[in-house]
Each structure stands twice: as C-alpha cells, then as structure tokens.
Design a protein around this motif. Structure first.
Motif, PDB file in Angstrom:
ATOM      1  N   LEU A 155       0.840  -1.206   0.000  1.00 62.84           N
ATOM      2  CA  LEU A 155       0.000   0.000   0.000  1.00 62.84           C
ATOM      3  C   LEU A 155       0.875   1.256   0.000  1.00 62.84           C
ATOM      4  O   LEU A 155       0.480   2.308  -0.482  1.00 62.84           O
ATOM      5  N   ASN A 156       2.062   1.129   0.548  1.00 64.46           N
ATOM      6  CA  ASN A 156       2.994   2.269   0.617  1.00 64.46           C
ATOM      7  C   ASN A 156       3.722   2.538  -0.712  1.00 64.46           C
ATOM      8  O   ASN A 156       4.568   3.426  -0.777  1.00 64.46           O
ATOM      9  N   ARG A 157       3.427   1.727  -1.734  1.00 63.53           N
ATOM     10  CA  ARG A 157       4.055   1.872  -3.067  1.00 63.53           C
ATOM     11  C   ARG A 157       5.486   1.351  -3.107  1.00 63.53           C
ATOM     12  O   ARG A 157       6.184   1.534  -4.097  1.00 63.53           O
ATOM     13  N   LEU A 159       8.242  -1.852  -2.964  1.00 69.62           N
ATOM     14  CA  LEU A 159       8.204  -3.272  -3.297  1.00 69.62           C
ATOM     15  C   LEU A 159       8.552  -4.052  -2.033  1.00 69.62           C
ATOM     16  O   LEU A 159       9.619  -3.845  -1.442  1.00 69.62           O
ATOM     17  N   ILE A 160       7.650  -4.914  -1.608  1.00 68.87           N
ATOM     18  CA  ILE A 160       7.908  -5.746  -0.427  1.00 68.87           C
ATOM     19  C   ILE A 160       8.515  -7.059  -0.919  1.00 68.87           C
ATOM     20  O   ILE A 160       7.922  -7.764  -1.741  1.00 68.87           O
ATOM     21  N   THR A 161       9.691  -7.353  -0.437  1.00 72.33           N
ATOM     22  CA  THR A 161      10.383  -8.590  -0.807  1.00 72.33           C
ATOM     23  C   THR A 161      10.303  -9.564   0.371  1.00 72.33           C
ATOM     24  O   THR A 161       9.726  -9.234   1.408  1.00 72.33           O
ATOM     25  N   CYS A 189       1.644  -7.661   0.938  1.00 71.32           N
ATOM     26  CA  CYS A 189       1.167  -6.548   1.782  1.00 71.32           C
ATOM     27  C   CYS A 189      -0.078  -7.019   2.524  1.00 71.32           C
ATOM     28  O   CYS A 189      -0.998  -7.589   1.908  1.00 71.32           O
ATOM     29  N   LEU A 190      -0.102  -6.787   3.835  1.00 67.11           N
ATOM     30  CA  LEU A 190      -1.239  -7.251   4.631  1.00 67.11           C
ATOM     31  C   LEU A 190      -2.551  -6.677   4.106  1.00 67.11           C
ATOM     32  O   LEU A 190      -3.545  -7.383   3.983  1.00 67.11           O
ATOM     33  N   HIS A 191      -2.543  -5.385   3.774  1.00 68.92           N
ATOM     34  CA  HIS A 191      -3.751  -4.713   3.297  1.00 68.92           C
ATOM     35  C   HIS A 191      -4.281  -5.412   2.034  1.00 68.92           C
ATOM     36  O   HIS A 191      -5.472  -5.728   1.949  1.00 68.92           O
ATOM     37  N   PHE A 192      -3.404  -5.652   1.086  1.00 72.87           N
ATOM     38  CA  PHE A 192      -3.849  -6.262  -0.177  1.00 72.87           C
ATOM     39  C   PHE A 192      -4.188  -7.744  -0.012  1.00 72.87           C
ATOM     40  O   PHE A 192      -4.895  -8.318  -0.837  1.00 72.87           O
ATOM     41  N   CYS A 197      -4.545  -3.462   7.840  1.00 68.22           N
ATOM     42  CA  CYS A 197      -3.263  -2.776   8.025  1.00 68.22           C
ATOM     43  C   CYS A 197      -3.219  -1.545   7.131  1.00 68.22           C
ATOM     44  O   CYS A 197      -3.577  -1.618   5.952  1.00 68.22           O
ATOM     45  N   SER A 198      -2.835  -0.440   7.736  1.00 69.77           N
ATOM     46  CA  SER A 198      -2.577   0.769   6.947  1.00 69.77           C
ATOM     47  C   SER A 198      -1.553   1.600   7.737  1.00 69.77           C
ATOM     48  O   SER A 198      -1.605   2.822   7.731  1.00 69.77           O
ATOM     49  N   VAL A 199      -0.669   0.897   8.410  1.00 71.65           N
ATOM     50  CA  VAL A 199       0.333   1.572   9.255  1.00 71.65           C
ATOM     51  C   VAL A 199       1.166   2.551   8.416  1.00 71.65           C
ATOM     52  O   VAL A 199       1.489   3.648   8.870  1.00 71.65           O
ATOM     53  N   LEU A 246       7.218  -0.730  10.163  1.00 73.62           N
ATOM     54  CA  LEU A 246       6.008  -1.371   9.637  1.00 73.62           C
ATOM     55  C   LEU A 246       6.133  -2.891   9.732  1.00 73.62           C
ATOM     56  O   LEU A 246       7.244  -3.415   9.797  1.00 73.62           O
ATOM     57  N   PRO A 247       5.009  -3.582   9.640  1.00 76.69           N
ATOM     58  CA  PRO A 247       5.101  -5.053   9.617  1.00 76.69           C
ATOM     59  C   PRO A 247       5.881  -5.564   8.411  1.00 76.69           C
ATOM     60  O   PRO A 247       6.388  -6.681   8.422  1.00 76.69           O
ATOM     61  N   CYS A 248       5.938  -4.752   7.341  1.00 71.50           N
ATOM     62  CA  CYS A 248       6.599  -5.205   6.112  1.00 71.50           C
ATOM     63  C   CYS A 248       7.984  -4.590   5.921  1.00 71.50           C
ATOM     64  O   CYS A 248       8.564  -4.711   4.847  1.00 71.50           O
ATOM     65  N   SER A 249       8.518  -3.912   6.942  1.00 63.45           N
ATOM     66  CA  SER A 249       9.810  -3.231   6.757  1.00 63.45           C
ATOM     67  C   SER A 249      10.954  -4.194   6.484  1.00 63.45           C
ATOM     68  O   SER A 249      11.830  -3.911   5.664  1.00 63.45           O
TER      69      SER A 249
HETATM   70  S1  SF4 Z   1       2.349  -1.205   6.485  1.00 63.42           S
HETATM   71 FE1  SF4 Z   1       0.766  -2.715   6.140  1.00 63.42          FE
HETATM   72  S2  SF4 Z   1      -0.557  -1.820   4.561  1.00 63.42           S
HETATM   73 FE2  SF4 Z   1       1.366  -0.662   4.545  1.00 63.42          FE
HETATM   74  S3  SF4 Z   1       2.583  -1.670   2.961  1.00 63.42           S
HETATM   75 FE3  SF4 Z   1       3.138  -2.614   4.914  1.00 63.42          FE
HETATM   76  S4  SF4 Z   1       1.804  -4.408   5.108  1.00 63.42           S
HETATM   77 FE4  SF4 Z   1       0.945  -3.100   3.498  1.00 63.42          FE
END
Ligand code: SF4
Ligand code: SF4
Length: 266
Positions: A155-157, A159-161, A189-192, A197-199, A246-249
């Motif tokens: 969601l943050n644009r 790329l989550i690896t 991404c949790l949101h997708f 999640c929208s942290v 973030l959870p995806c950092s």
């Molecule tokens: S913080 Fe949550 S919603 Fe934002 S990109 Fe990471 S997983 Fe997705």
C-alpha cells in the motif's frame, strides 16, 4: 552464465565493499531476480509508471535479460528512521547515499563480468532517473524488480520482498540469457492480502500517502526539505517514514502470518 554465479558474485562484491572502513552502512544479504527482456509486462510500465518508461531494449537493443538486485539495510538503520518523527535519521540518509554509490559500483562490476564473458551489458543509474517536472520515472527499479519476481507492491508503493521493503534496488540489462525468476502469486502486503493494516499511511505526516492515492508532489516537497536539512551531506532527498517501523519493513508479513515463509523461495 549461470544465475547462481551472478548471485554469488553480487553477494561477494557487497561483502568486500562493506569491509571498507570508510563505509558506515551495513547491508543484509542481497536478493537477486532475473526477467526476460521480452517480458510483456515491460510494455505495461508505459501505462503504469510513465509513457516515457524505457524498455530494456531502449537501454541495450540486443539485451535478453534484466538483472535486478534488492539490497536490504541492516535492521538498525530502519529502526533509527522509525524512531525519528519528522526528519530522517542520519543513518538513513547516509545509507541512502552510500547505497547509491554501492549500486553504481556494483553495476559497473557486474557489467564488466558479463562483458568479460562476451555479453554486452548496460547498468542503470541508482536514482534520479525521473523527470523533474512530472516526477515520473524513466526506469523504475521497483517495477523492474516486480517483473523479475523480487516481490509485490505494498500500500505504501514500495516493493515488499521476502526481506521486507527497507533497502534499495539496482538493475542492469545484458545480452546473456538467464532464465527468469518466477513471480510470486500471493500478495506480500497485509492490506492487499485482506488483513487490516494501513500503518504506512498513518506514518506519512506530510499529506502524500493515503489509502487510495499517492501525491508524489507533496512527497517530493518533503524530500527536498530533508535534503536541505542534511545540507552538509551529498544529495539526500529521502524520507522513508512510510517504509520504516512497519510489519513489512524487514520481512514478508503475509508469509509470516500464514506460515508459508519457509515453503517458498519468496
Ligand atoms: S504497512 Fe501494512 S498496509 Fe502498509 S505496505 Fe506494509 S503491510 Fe501493506
Ligand atoms: S516518503 Fe515520506 S513524504 Fe513520501 S509518502 Fe512516504 S512518508 Fe510520505
């Protein structure tokens, strides 16, 4: 040439590079993806990113493969930026600068490696490969990384690896054929993925990132303020607040939540 030998060479170059005493930044193991230069998704980038987005063949008409690397920062760098509310942490700004140098030098090294094996190659700029007016990229490493199977967009644009999103990407194109990396089919991404999640959106206090849109001009204004804040450093137009804490950092949070991390190379 083999994919494994390129992956090893990138890791080895980075290890030697970070042993230089003048380098403050430390990186985690790089991730490397390969895409066919004829992948039809490259044409889509003209719609998704910018009409001016280059095709691999615009960089090197005879190329067969795009090689993309994701260089994750050590967690301490991400943590330091997450702690600061307004401006980036010093180590985040330094990591940006030093990683740009690394990507440039690594690109030259891998290009030379391919060329010594008889394959013409072309490395790309680490950053600032976009129009100053529209702020749209002519070569988006993140999107090319997506095509090369390195991850999925958040969601943050970013790329989550499988090692998260905190790091930087570099790429090059080459005449060598290396079989493409399969793309992940699940969201990272949790949101997708359908979780709440929208942290990342909450982290942007600069009116740039929203649930349903991204204002690149508002973002750029903040990057320029940050560059001025670090006026004693090289260009450091960075922020990264929507990528840190973030959870995806530093990981793929969906794989972790659903327990498929160990089952897949993603
Ligand atoms: S913080 Fe949550 S919603 Fe934002 S990109 Fe990471 S997983 Fe997705
Ligand atoms: S980089 Fe900074 S200003 Fe830009 S969207 Fe992320 S948090 Fe907002």
């Amino acid at each position: 040439m083999e994919r494994t030998s390129i992956i090893k060479e990138i890791a080895c170059f980075m290890k030697n590079y970070s042993e230089q005493t003048s380098i403050k930044t430390r990186w985690k193991k790089p991730l490397v993806g390969f895409a066919s230069a004829n992948d039809p998704l490259f044409l889509k980038l003209k719609e998704i990113v910018s009409p001016n987005h280059a095709l691999p063949q615009d960089l090197l008409p005879t190329c067969k493969t795009a090689v993309v690397y994701f260089i994750p920062f050590e967690d301490i760098i991400e943590e330091s930026n997450a702690k600061e509310e307004l401006f980036p942490s010093l180590s985040w700004a330094v990591a940006y600068i030093e990683t740009n140098h690394l990507i440039k030098d690594l690109g030259i090294h891998i290009k030379n490696l391919f060329e010594s094996a008889g394959y013409q190659s072309m490395s790309t700029q680490a950053t600032h490969n976009y129009s100053q007016e529209t702020l749209l990229s002519d070569w988006s490493h993140r999107h090319v990384g997506y095509i090369a199977g390195l991850g999925r967009f958040g969601l943050n644009r970013w790329l989550i690896t499988k090692s998260g999103c905190c790091g930087r990407m570099g790429s090059l194109v080459t005449e060598a054929f290396l079989s493409p990396t399969p793309r992940p089919t699940k969201e990272f991404c949790l949101h997708f993925a359908g979780y709440e999640c929208s942290v990342c959106v909450d982290k942007c206090n600069f009116g740039a990132l929203f649930l349903d849109r991204f204002d690149r001009h508002a973002c750029n204004r903040q990057l320029l303020k940050n560059d001025a804040y670090f006026s004693d450093l090289e260009t450091s137009d960075v922020c990264g607040k929507c990528g840190c804490g973030l959870p995806c950092s530093t990981t793929n949070p969906v794989a972790r939540k659903e327990g498929w991390m160990a089952l897949s190379h993603f």
